[in-house]
Design a protein around this motif. Structure first.
Motif, PDB file in Angstrom:
ATOM      1  N   LYS A  47       8.786  70.529  62.765  1.00 30.00           N
ATOM      2  CA  LYS A  47       9.816  69.831  61.991  1.00 30.00           C
ATOM      3  C   LYS A  47       9.202  68.759  61.094  1.00 30.00           C
ATOM      4  O   LYS A  47       9.592  68.601  59.925  1.00 30.00           O
ATOM      5  CB  LYS A  47      10.848  69.207  62.923  1.00 30.00           C
ATOM      6  N   LEU A  48       8.224  68.015  61.643  1.00 30.69           N
ATOM      7  CA  LEU A  48       7.581  66.965  60.850  1.00 30.69           C
ATOM      8  C   LEU A  48       6.765  67.560  59.707  1.00 30.69           C
ATOM      9  O   LEU A  48       6.749  67.026  58.596  1.00 30.69           O
ATOM     10  CB  LEU A  48       6.682  66.106  61.746  1.00 30.69           C
ATOM     11  N   ARG A  49       6.103  68.676  59.985  1.00 29.45           N
ATOM     12  CA  ARG A  49       5.319  69.328  58.942  1.00 29.45           C
ATOM     13  C   ARG A  49       6.231  69.831  57.820  1.00 29.45           C
ATOM     14  O   ARG A  49       5.912  69.714  56.631  1.00 29.45           O
ATOM     15  CB  ARG A  49       4.514  70.477  59.536  1.00 29.45           C
ATOM     16  N   GLU A  50       7.386  70.360  58.188  1.00 26.24           N
ATOM     17  CA  GLU A  50       8.346  70.835  57.200  1.00 26.24           C
ATOM     18  C   GLU A  50       8.849  69.683  56.329  1.00 26.24           C
ATOM     19  O   GLU A  50       8.972  69.805  55.105  1.00 26.24           O
ATOM     20  CB  GLU A  50       9.520  71.524  57.889  1.00 26.24           C
ATOM     21  N   ILE A  60       5.976  68.651  53.900  1.00 29.34           N
ATOM     22  CA  ILE A  60       5.828  69.589  52.778  1.00 29.34           C
ATOM     23  C   ILE A  60       6.964  69.402  51.780  1.00 29.34           C
ATOM     24  O   ILE A  60       6.751  69.363  50.567  1.00 29.34           O
ATOM     25  CB  ILE A  60       5.798  71.045  53.302  1.00 29.34           C
ATOM     26  N   LYS A  61       8.180  69.260  52.289  1.00 23.29           N
ATOM     27  CA  LYS A  61       9.348  69.079  51.417  1.00 23.29           C
ATOM     28  C   LYS A  61       9.241  67.779  50.627  1.00 23.29           C
ATOM     29  O   LYS A  61       9.554  67.735  49.430  1.00 23.29           O
ATOM     30  CB  LYS A  61      10.624  69.069  52.272  1.00 23.29           C
ATOM     31  N   ALA A  62       8.780  66.714  51.286  1.00 25.26           N
ATOM     32  CA  ALA A  62       8.659  65.413  50.622  1.00 25.26           C
ATOM     33  C   ALA A  62       7.655  65.473  49.478  1.00 25.26           C
ATOM     34  O   ALA A  62       7.872  64.910  48.405  1.00 25.26           O
ATOM     35  CB  ALA A  62       8.249  64.349  51.636  1.00 25.26           C
ATOM     36  N   ARG A  63       6.536  66.170  49.693  1.00 29.87           N
ATOM     37  CA  ARG A  63       5.513  66.262  48.645  1.00 29.87           C
ATOM     38  C   ARG A  63       5.961  67.194  47.517  1.00 29.87           C
ATOM     39  O   ARG A  63       5.682  66.936  46.349  1.00 29.87           O
ATOM     40  CB  ARG A  63       4.202  66.728  49.260  1.00 29.87           C
ATOM     41  N   ARG A  64       6.671  68.242  47.885  1.00 32.67           N
ATOM     42  CA  ARG A  64       7.145  69.169  46.857  1.00 32.67           C
ATOM     43  C   ARG A  64       8.176  68.504  45.961  1.00 32.67           C
ATOM     44  O   ARG A  64       8.188  68.697  44.747  1.00 32.67           O
ATOM     45  CB  ARG A  64       7.743  70.414  47.517  1.00 32.67           C
ATOM     46  N   GLN A  65       9.050  67.677  46.550  1.00 34.03           N
ATOM     47  CA  GLN A  65      10.095  67.005  45.779  1.00 34.03           C
ATOM     48  C   GLN A  65       9.649  65.665  45.213  1.00 34.03           C
ATOM     49  O   GLN A  65      10.418  64.998  44.535  1.00 34.03           O
ATOM     50  CB  GLN A  65      11.333  66.785  46.667  1.00 34.03           C
ATOM     51  N   GLN A 124      17.995  62.399  48.788  1.00 34.00           N
ATOM     52  CA  GLN A 124      16.548  62.181  48.801  1.00 34.00           C
ATOM     53  C   GLN A 124      16.206  60.775  49.288  1.00 34.00           C
ATOM     54  O   GLN A 124      15.185  60.587  49.970  1.00 34.00           O
ATOM     55  CB  GLN A 124      15.976  62.423  47.405  1.00 34.00           C
ATOM     56  N   LYS A 125      17.059  59.800  48.966  1.00 31.67           N
ATOM     57  CA  LYS A 125      16.841  58.448  49.469  1.00 31.67           C
ATOM     58  C   LYS A 125      16.952  58.410  50.988  1.00 31.67           C
ATOM     59  O   LYS A 125      16.142  57.761  51.681  1.00 31.67           O
ATOM     60  CB  LYS A 125      17.873  57.494  48.839  1.00 31.67           C
ATOM     61  N   LEU A 126      17.935  59.127  51.525  1.00 32.48           N
ATOM     62  CA  LEU A 126      18.078  59.216  52.983  1.00 32.48           C
ATOM     63  C   LEU A 126      16.853  59.878  53.616  1.00 32.48           C
ATOM     64  O   LEU A 126      16.377  59.452  54.674  1.00 32.48           O
ATOM     65  CB  LEU A 126      19.337  60.004  53.340  1.00 32.48           C
ATOM     66  N   GLU A 127      16.341  60.927  52.972  1.00 32.29           N
ATOM     67  CA  GLU A 127      15.149  61.607  53.484  1.00 32.29           C
ATOM     68  C   GLU A 127      13.954  60.659  53.488  1.00 32.29           C
ATOM     69  O   GLU A 127      13.158  60.644  54.429  1.00 32.29           O
ATOM     70  CB  GLU A 127      14.845  62.844  52.630  1.00 32.29           C
ATOM     71  N   SER A 128      13.832  59.856  52.423  1.00 31.97           N
ATOM     72  CA  SER A 128      12.732  58.892  52.345  1.00 31.97           C
ATOM     73  C   SER A 128      12.846  57.845  53.450  1.00 31.97           C
ATOM     74  O   SER A 128      11.853  57.499  54.111  1.00 31.97           O
ATOM     75  CB  SER A 128      12.724  58.206  50.971  1.00 31.97           C
ATOM     76  N   LEU A 129      14.053  57.317  53.655  1.00 30.87           N
ATOM     77  CA  LEU A 129      14.273  56.332  54.719  1.00 30.87           C
ATOM     78  C   LEU A 129      13.951  56.928  56.085  1.00 30.87           C
ATOM     79  O   LEU A 129      13.348  56.262  56.946  1.00 30.87           O
ATOM     80  CB  LEU A 129      15.728  55.848  54.690  1.00 30.87           C
ATOM     81  N   ASP A 173       4.014  53.333  50.130  1.00 27.89           N
ATOM     82  CA  ASP A 173       2.617  53.767  50.128  1.00 27.89           C
ATOM     83  C   ASP A 173       2.108  53.979  51.554  1.00 27.89           C
ATOM     84  O   ASP A 173       2.333  53.143  52.444  1.00 27.89           O
ATOM     85  CB  ASP A 173       1.739  52.724  49.432  1.00 27.89           C
ATOM     86  N   GLY A 174       1.421  55.074  51.772  1.00 33.49           N
ATOM     87  CA  GLY A 174       0.791  55.357  53.055  1.00 33.49           C
ATOM     88  C   GLY A 174       1.659  56.090  54.054  1.00 33.49           C
ATOM     89  O   GLY A 174       1.149  56.555  55.084  1.00 33.49           O
ATOM     90  N   VAL A 175       2.961  56.213  53.794  1.00 29.91           N
ATOM     91  CA  VAL A 175       3.866  56.838  54.759  1.00 29.91           C
ATOM     92  C   VAL A 175       3.514  58.305  54.976  1.00 29.91           C
ATOM     93  O   VAL A 175       3.378  58.775  56.123  1.00 29.91           O
ATOM     94  CB  VAL A 175       5.338  56.705  54.304  1.00 29.91           C
ATOM     95  N   LEU A 176       3.333  59.047  53.894  1.00 26.38           N
ATOM     96  CA  LEU A 176       3.044  60.480  54.036  1.00 26.38           C
ATOM     97  C   LEU A 176       1.668  60.713  54.645  1.00 26.38           C
ATOM     98  O   LEU A 176       1.487  61.631  55.464  1.00 26.38           O
ATOM     99  CB  LEU A 176       3.160  61.169  52.671  1.00 26.38           C
TER     100      LEU A 176
END
Length: 538
Positions: free
Chosen positions: A493-496, A499-504, A460-465, A510-513
């Motif tokens: 791909k970006l939309r997926e 959605i995954k980032a908000r679900r998890q 998840q840290k890698l996904e955030s980075l 701040d502001g990235v999403l």
């Protein structure tokens, strides 16, 4: 308009059925009343809220079997397995699990019991026998037993109307968000509680912070539980670390449940990933599963009080005897373990040294013992954490146009080679075969659970980075010389990922999403109308 009464008796609008009991379910699954029926024996008299359905195995096979025969008032805890296919709680658990030191139970419930048995000439059997049981996925033993001390005596006098009022009050409580201090009103009393968080100082005393603090399993009084076996403390810690099968034979359900929970929390902050039953009886629906002699004992801790278990568990490798159990066929020793030469890897002198604090107040003894266990666990786990962190890809290797790099696999041999320079012998006063202890640990469910959890956090840290790198890239510039097919592929791909980032509930700057969502909207608006229509439906 339909009206229902709140706890004070004043009406309030009935809630939408989808939202009803939403706040209640973030704390409790249900409240059960178990009574003794002359014809049926022990039986569930009431389940509240009424729309909660217990399966036959959860109810008859579990709930009613935790009915001790002791006179007076008794409080204890148990743990039961959820039935397969049970609908998960309505409480959103992602934020809680991310920030809490102990995650929500997925496959088990905790049961917190207040049992009363007193003489009553108005009852045919001559005794009033009833249990009030709080069923929850939360390990807040101190809070729920404190809650029972408030509501149970009143319930035994006024029965169902009182229970309904209490449940309505709990349904007004805010959700248990880690790190927050909450005021929880019930029956004219306000419980001020602080929900434990991963950011809490390890080993800190919650009693000094807030008088009625919510405590997870870590905050039992281990001195009281371990007083008679303190000299074996090191050995008990190793048994928990390695997930060995253990039976605790105790004189009462209270001592049994507190001891098992204290053992489980002795390796905190490492999560105990094996099964454990604070109070286990012969009527439990899983009795045969755990007492079969056709296979080796499972990785489980069982707390028992019935003398029947002396013979049943005589082949188990580890048995702990506590208090005056008054059992026939007494075992010769308080602690029975398999050959120490095969088990013990560390020196046990610290257990002896802790006995020198026996004359101090119990709160001080507990603090000393918790600190010792915490330092012991941290000495063991820090080399693992350090090695695991070294398997994380470098931040500069994360680029916007490629899938994030993989975390390198855990190599036991490579880890063992690092111990000479980073091992626990550098931070712990204990001497012994640390490498042998790690080899055993690698074969335990606790290592598997720790590794899976850390790997998930790092992923998840890698996904955030990756999301942050994408948002800092010139995405609009990238699209200028790309075909519609390539642009649509990027948007999907970006939309997926969004959605995954908000679900998890990924932790990103701040502001990235919001920035990523604005970019997706901007790109879609620049496409032909037919593509905008198609993408708008995804």
């Amino acid at each position: 308009m339909d009206l229902t009464s709140d706890c004070s008796g004043s009406p309030r609008p009935a809630e939408d059925s989808r939202c009803r009991w939403l706040r209640f379910s973030s704390w409790l699954e249900c409240v059960c009343v178990v009574t003794f029926d002359l014809e049926l024996g022990q039986a569930i008299e009431l389940v509240y809220p009424q729309d909660v359905k217990l399966t036959e195995k959860e109810g008859r096979g579990h709930m009613v079997c935790y009915f001790p025969g002791c006179l007076g008032d008794t409080q204890f805890s148990f743990r039961l397995r959820q039935s397969v296919g049970r609908r998960t709680s309505r409480f959103t658990e992602d934020v809680y699990n991310r920030d809490a030191p102990v995650t929500l139970e997925v496959s088990h419930f905790f049961g917190y019991v207040y049992f009363r048995q007193v003489k009553d000439v108005s009852v045919k059997r001559g005794y009033f026998q009833k249990s009030l049981v709080l069923v929850s996925r939360l390990p807040y033993t101190h809070l729920f037993h404190s809650l029972l001390q408030i509501i149970a005596p009143e319930f035994f006098e006024k029965l169902e109307p009182c229970l309904e009022a209490v449940c309505n009050e709990i349904d007004q409580w805010p959700s248990p968000i880690p790190g927050l201090t909450l005021n929880l009103p019930v029956m004219g009393v306000v419980l001020q509680v602080r929900i434990p968080s991963k950011t809490d100082k390890p080993g800190g005393s919650p009693v000094k912070q807030i008088a009625r603090e919510v405590r997870a399993l870590l905050f039992f009084s281990p001195t009281l539980c371990f007083q008679s076996v303190l000299i074996h403390l090191q050995m008990l810690w190793e048994l928990m670390l390695l997930g060995e099968p253990v039976v605790v034979m105790a004189p009462s359900p209270n001592v049994s449940s507190e001891t098992v929970l204290a053992l489980v929390s002795s390796i905190s902050p490492l999560k105990f990933c094996c099964d454990f039953r604070p109070y286990f009886t012969i009527h439990d629906s899983e009795f045969r599963e755990y007492t079969t002699r056709t296979q080796a004992p499972a990785s489980v801790i069982l707390g028992v009080t019935n003398p029947f278990f002396i013979k049943t568990f005589q082949t188990w490798p580890h048995i702990i005897r506590l208090g005056e159990t008054k059992m026939a066929g007494d075992l010769p020793k308080q602690v029975k373990v398999k050959k120490l030469s095969k088990l013990k890897t560390l020196d046990t002198k610290p257990g002896k040294m802790l006995r020198h604090s026996e004359k101090r107040p119990s709160e001080v003894q507990s603090a000393i013992l918790r600190r010792h266990l915490l330092e012991l666990t941290q000495s063991f786990i820090i080399p693992l954490e350090r090695y695991m962190a070294s398997q994380m890809p470098l931040q500069r290797s994360v680029t916007p146009w490629k899938t994030p790099p993989q975390i390198r696999p855990f190599s036991q041999d490579e880890f063992m080679s690092t111990l000479d320079h980073t091992g626990p012998q550098l931070t712990s006063v204990l001497k012994g075969d640390w490498m042998g202890l790690y080899r055993k640990f690698f074969r335990s469910p606790n290592f598997d659970g720790w590794y899976r959890h850390r790997h998930k956090e790092m992923t998840q840290k890698l996904e955030s980075l990756h999301l942050e790198v994408i948002c800092n890239a010139d995405l609009l510039g990238w699209t200028k010389d790309k075909s519609e097919v390539e642009i649509v592929d990027l948007i999907l791909k970006l939309r997926e990922k969004l959605i995954k980032a908000r679900r998890q509930q990924l932790q990103v700057k701040d502001g990235v999403l919001d920035k990523l969502e604005a970019f997706i909207t901007s790109i879609i608006s620049s496409l032909p109308e037919d593509l905008q229509t198609v993408l708008g439906t995804h």
